[in-house]
Design a protein around this motif. Structure first.
Motif: not given
Length: 400
Positions: A181-182, A218-220, A228-230, A261-263
């Motif tokens: 996820a990024t 970007f951070v992936s 957890e990131f969210r 933004r997120a993917t």
């Protein structure tokens, strides 16, 4: 009655439409978006993609947008870094990172200038099928009016969640579920002279300078960490960047100018990409994690190959089904090694000792570093570069 209808007008669809219209075919290209508009993207044009734009006569428009040339790529693994320029392709030297508000508009306009009919704000609801073959589309134009259009072939260039692929039942193969996820945002005052990629175990941090003197940062993370990131996006994002102190100082001194933004759902696959009256191109037919930042380049390459195949079928040079099968076979043969490499990199697993030794040997040799970047960008086939014989040559030069 059109020769070709292309569903989707971004980096796969507009070039396909443009190339076929330049061959004299009657082409309709539709997209639910209106241009210029943005889309989730790594934005990067590797050198082969920049060379393709020059071949299409569109490079000067891209350069006029102010996108900076990349003098180097830096792939930093902590203990060592591969730092080198990308090798030239057809006289083109520098990668570029172009905002999609800029690039997609250039491509849409080029399709229209080639005499393709472009309809923005058009939603495709489904396909028209007769006797088992696709013969058109039905949908709604920007006013909401119901529209039916017919063509000899319909091309799905409508992305990962392609309506065309769903309607024809195109099946995935060679598939691997989403691995990363990024999150990304745009900053002023952070860009350096090239692309920067920092591998820090279970996090990757990437900086790509782009238009308007901005950098996309970007951070992936692995998909398993996404939940957890969210829970603390800002904290997790900052903590990952802090693993690169020099970059963290630049980011803190810079200014974020757009929202985060997120993917997250980024599966890796090929799809069955042709059948009676239809074909798929771009992310609709071949999708992978963005860790190689090659999506736009891949879309350009597939658009060229598909346009040749469709022209051969429409002109009667070859049977259409045979021609489309050749397009898919060529695509899969070229991109399968890159799909395999992508899934290995995106897994973010600790590298084996022999992998670390190889990367360190490449990093210690400037000429080899450039060759390695060339392999990642596709100017040298990755299977050839990573062959046992070539790895042996690299390690022998390093005295190992």
């Amino acid at each position: 009655m059109f020769d070709v209808i292309v569903v989707g007008a971004r980096v796969a669809g507009s070039p396909t439409a443009m190339l076929l219209a330049r061959q004299g075919h009657r082409v309709l290209v539709v997209d639910r978006a209106r241009f210029p508009s943005d889309v989730i993207s790594t934005h990067l044009l590797h050198v082969p993609a920049v060379a393709i734009l020059r071949r299409w006569g569109l490079l000067e428009r891209v350069l006029a947008s102010g996108t900076p040339p990349y003098e180097y790529f830096r792939m930093d693994f902590g203990e060592f870094a591969i730092h080198a320029p990308a090798p030239a392709v057809d006289g083109v030297q520098h990668p570029r990172c172009v905002r999609r508000t800029v690039l997609d508009k250039i491509l849409v306009d080029a399709a229209a200038e080639a005499s393709a009919e472009v309809r923005e704000g058009f939603t495709v609801d489904g396909l028209v099928v007769e006797d088992g073959a696709v013969v058109g589309i039905h949908g709604r134009d920007r006013t909401g009016a119901q529209v039916v259009e017919r063509a000899r072939i319909v091309v799905g260039a409508d992305g990962l969640r392609s309506t065309v692929a769903r309607e024809v039942g195109a099946e995935p193969y060679g598939a691997t579920p989403s691995l990363t996820a990024t999150y990304y945002a745009y900053y002023r005052g952070v860009a350096a002279g090239g692309g920067e990629i920092y591998s820090r175990g279970d996090r990757a941090v990437v900086v790509f300078p782009t238009n308007d003197e901005l950098a996309c940062v970007f951070v992936s993370c692995p998909t398993k960490d996404f939940a957890e990131f969210r829970t603390d996006v800002e904290g997790q994002y900052a903590a990952a960047i802090d693993r690169v102190p020099e970059l963290a100082a630049r980011v803190r001194a810079g200014e974020r100018v757009e929202r985060m933004r997120a993917t997250a759902d980024l599966p890796n696959f090929f799809r069955t990409s042709h059948g009676p009256g239809w074909a798929l191109v771009g992310d609709a037919g071949y999708h992978k994690d963005p860790c190689l930042a090659a999506g736009i380049m891949d879309a350009f390459m597939c658009a060229e190959t598909l346009a040749v195949a469709i022209h051969s079928g429409l002109s009667g040079e070859r049977d259409m089904d045979e021609s489309l099968a050749g397009y898919v076979a060529h695509r899969d043969a070229w991109f399968t090694p890159y799909l395999d490499l992508t899934t290995r990199l995106a897994a973010m697993e600790p590298p084996r000792p022999e992998q670390v030794a190889l990367l360190a040997a490449i990093a210690a040799d400037p000429a080899e570093s450039t060759r390695y970047i060339g392999a990642l960008q596709g100017s040298t086939p990755i299977g050839e570069y990573l062959s046992p014989g070539n790895i042996g040559r690299i390690m022998a030069r390093a005295g190992q």
